[in-house]
Design a protein around this motif. Structure first.
Motif, PDB file in Angstrom:
ATOM      1  N   ILE A   1      22.813 -36.344  86.244  1.00 30.93           N
ATOM      2  CA  ILE A   1      23.417 -37.647  86.517  1.00 30.93           C
ATOM      3  C   ILE A   1      22.757 -38.676  85.605  1.00 30.93           C
ATOM      4  N   ILE A   2      23.606 -39.378  84.853  1.00 29.23           N
ATOM      5  CA  ILE A   2      23.117 -40.421  83.942  1.00 29.23           C
ATOM      6  C   ILE A   2      23.316 -41.765  84.625  1.00 29.23           C
ATOM      7  N   LYS A   3      22.198 -42.435  84.934  1.00 27.26           N
ATOM      8  CA  LYS A   3      22.293 -43.737  85.591  1.00 27.26           C
ATOM      9  C   LYS A   3      22.216 -44.869  84.573  1.00 27.26           C
ATOM     10  N   ASP A   4      21.553 -44.615  83.447  1.00 29.38           N
ATOM     11  CA  ASP A   4      21.392 -45.657  82.426  1.00 29.38           C
ATOM     12  C   ASP A   4      22.571 -45.586  81.462  1.00 29.38           C
ATOM     13  N   THR A   5      23.392 -46.633  81.415  1.00 33.42           N
ATOM     14  CA  THR A   5      24.593 -46.630  80.577  1.00 33.42           C
ATOM     15  C   THR A   5      24.272 -46.827  79.104  1.00 33.42           C
ATOM     16  N   THR A   6      23.099 -47.335  78.786  1.00 28.71           N
ATOM     17  CA  THR A   6      22.727 -47.526  77.374  1.00 28.71           C
ATOM     18  C   THR A   6      22.550 -46.188  76.664  1.00 28.71           C
ATOM     19  N   LYS A   7      22.151 -45.152  77.407  1.00 26.09           N
ATOM     20  CA  LYS A   7      22.024 -43.821  76.822  1.00 26.09           C
ATOM     21  C   LYS A   7      23.378 -43.319  76.332  1.00 26.09           C
ATOM     22  N   ILE A   8      24.430 -43.621  77.108  1.00 30.22           N
ATOM     23  CA  ILE A   8      25.791 -43.187  76.749  1.00 30.22           C
ATOM     24  C   ILE A   8      26.227 -43.868  75.456  1.00 30.22           C
ATOM     25  N   LYS A   9      25.861 -45.139  75.291  1.00 28.17           N
ATOM     26  CA  LYS A   9      26.237 -45.877  74.080  1.00 28.17           C
ATOM     27  C   LYS A   9      25.529 -45.327  72.848  1.00 28.17           C
ATOM     28  N   LYS A  10      24.337 -44.779  73.000  1.00 27.78           N
ATOM     29  CA  LYS A  10      23.566 -44.272  71.866  1.00 27.78           C
ATOM     30  C   LYS A  10      23.969 -42.842  71.488  1.00 27.78           C
ATOM     31  N   MET A  11      24.683 -42.119  72.379  1.00 31.12           N
ATOM     32  CA  MET A  11      25.035 -40.722  72.131  1.00 31.12           C
ATOM     33  C   MET A  11      26.027 -40.573  70.977  1.00 31.12           C
ATOM     34  N   LYS A  12      25.991 -39.392  70.383  1.00 31.93           N
ATOM     35  CA  LYS A  12      26.942 -39.091  69.311  1.00 31.93           C
ATOM     36  C   LYS A  12      28.264 -38.631  69.918  1.00 31.93           C
ATOM     37  N   LYS A  13      29.310 -38.599  69.070  1.00 33.66           N
ATOM     38  CA  LYS A  13      30.660 -38.252  69.549  1.00 33.66           C
ATOM     39  C   LYS A  13      30.723 -36.819  70.087  1.00 33.66           C
ATOM     40  N   LYS A  14      30.054 -35.903  69.432  1.00 31.61           N
ATOM     41  CA  LYS A  14      30.084 -34.495  69.861  1.00 31.61           C
ATOM     42  C   LYS A  14      29.524 -34.348  71.269  1.00 31.61           C
ATOM     43  N   HIS A  15      28.482 -35.078  71.540  1.00 31.25           N
ATOM     44  CA  HIS A  15      27.865 -35.004  72.864  1.00 31.25           C
ATOM     45  C   HIS A  15      28.711 -35.717  73.917  1.00 31.25           C
ATOM     46  N   LEU A  16      29.410 -36.769  73.482  1.00 33.28           N
ATOM     47  CA  LEU A  16      30.258 -37.532  74.409  1.00 33.28           C
ATOM     48  C   LEU A  16      31.448 -36.700  74.905  1.00 33.28           C
ATOM     49  N   ARG A  17      31.847 -35.755  74.108  1.00 34.52           N
ATOM     50  CA  ARG A  17      32.991 -34.921  74.507  1.00 34.52           C
ATOM     51  C   ARG A  17      32.662 -34.063  75.726  1.00 34.52           C
ATOM     52  N   ASN A  18      31.430 -33.709  75.892  1.00 34.82           N
ATOM     53  CA  ASN A  18      31.021 -32.850  77.000  1.00 34.82           C
ATOM     54  C   ASN A  18      30.802 -33.617  78.295  1.00 34.82           C
ATOM     55  N   ILE A  19      30.756 -34.933  78.222  1.00 29.76           N
ATOM     56  CA  ILE A  19      30.472 -35.740  79.413  1.00 29.76           C
ATOM     57  C   ILE A  19      31.751 -35.937  80.217  1.00 29.76           C
ATOM     58  N   GLU A  20      31.631 -35.795  81.534  1.00 31.76           N
ATOM     59  CA  GLU A  20      32.772 -35.994  82.437  1.00 31.76           C
ATOM     60  C   GLU A  20      32.376 -36.971  83.527  1.00 31.76           C
ATOM     61  N   LYS A  21      33.339 -37.725  84.006  1.00 36.02           N
ATOM     62  CA  LYS A  21      33.124 -38.605  85.144  1.00 36.02           C
ATOM     63  C   LYS A  21      33.482 -37.830  86.410  1.00 36.02           C
ATOM     64  N   ARG A  22      32.593 -37.837  87.398  1.00 37.15           N
ATOM     65  CA  ARG A  22      32.878 -37.119  88.629  1.00 37.15           C
ATOM     66  C   ARG A  22      32.423 -37.957  89.822  1.00 37.15           C
ATOM     67  N   ASP A  23      32.837 -37.505  90.964  1.00 33.07           N
ATOM     68  CA  ASP A  23      32.440 -38.161  92.203  1.00 33.07           C
ATOM     69  C   ASP A  23      31.020 -37.714  92.580  1.00 33.07           C
ATOM     70  N   ILE A  24      30.135 -38.660  92.805  1.00 31.66           N
ATOM     71  CA  ILE A  24      28.724 -38.344  93.075  1.00 31.66           C
ATOM     72  C   ILE A  24      28.528 -37.897  94.521  1.00 31.66           C
ATOM     73  N   LEU A  25      29.407 -38.263  95.412  1.00 26.41           N
ATOM     74  CA  LEU A  25      29.221 -37.977  96.832  1.00 26.41           C
ATOM     75  C   LEU A  25      29.209 -36.476  97.138  1.00 26.41           C
ATOM     76  N   ASN A  26      29.895 -35.660  96.320  1.00 20.74           N
ATOM     77  CA  ASN A  26      29.920 -34.211  96.560  1.00 20.74           C
ATOM     78  C   ASN A  26      28.595 -33.543  96.267  1.00 20.74           C
ATOM     79  N   TYR A  27      27.713 -34.179  95.479  1.00 19.00           N
ATOM     80  CA  TYR A  27      26.446 -33.547  95.083  1.00 19.00           C
ATOM     81  C   TYR A  27      25.336 -33.927  95.990  1.00 19.00           C
TER      82      TYR A  27
END
Length: 151
Positions: free
Chosen positions: A125-151
């Motif tokens: 779980i990524i809580k810091d959104t600045t990390k997402i902004k610094k990531m490269k495009k290849k890595h961004l493709r693997n990221i998915e938005k999901r519901d946190i309540l199930n975990y």
């Protein structure tokens, strides 16, 4: 006025002799005469396949009694046909139902498979959104938005 003189042929051909003999022979009646002339014409034009010329007209032909089946026989045939159609509809209905059941089963299996895959995944779980902004495009493709309540 000058008229053309007909030339006499010194060597008469076979066809000329045949036509002279046919014309000179007396015929019995007009029908036979017509048949002979037609046959001569067909032989001359090399249309032997057309020899059956004198056929009776359709209006003069007599036809026999038409075949009519009995009313009871017609009704039996109709009843048998309706029974066959009913059976056919039943068979089609069972086929459609079995196909529909198979399709639903497949969909349920796919849903179960997806759920099981998600349960088995390792998630960060990524809580810091600045990390997402610094990531490269290849890595961004693997990221998915999901519901946190199930975990």
């Amino acid at each position: 006025m000058k008229t053309k003189k007909s030339k006499k042929i010194k060597n008469p051909t076979l066809s000329g002799i045949i036509s002279d003999t046919i014309q000179s022979e007396p015929l019995i009646n007009d029908k036979e005469n017509k048949i002979i002339k037609d046959n001569q014409y067909l032989i001359y034009k090399n249309k032997n396949w057309k020899k059956s010329l004198p056929q009776p007209k359709f209006s003069t032909m007599r036809s026999g009694k038409a075949f009519h089946s009995k009313w009871s026989q017609k009704m039996e045939n109709k009843y048998a046909l309706s029974k066959v159609k009913e059976i056919q509809k039943q068979i089609e209905g069972t086929r459609k139902k079995s196909k529909e059941d198979a399709r639903k089963c497949r969909e349920l299996n796919l849903l179960k498979k997806k759920e099981n895959e998600r349960k088995g995944e390792v998630v960060q779980i990524i809580k810091d959104t600045t990390k997402i902004k610094k990531m490269k495009k290849k890595h961004l493709r693997n990221i998915e938005k999901r519901d946190i309540l199930n975990y």
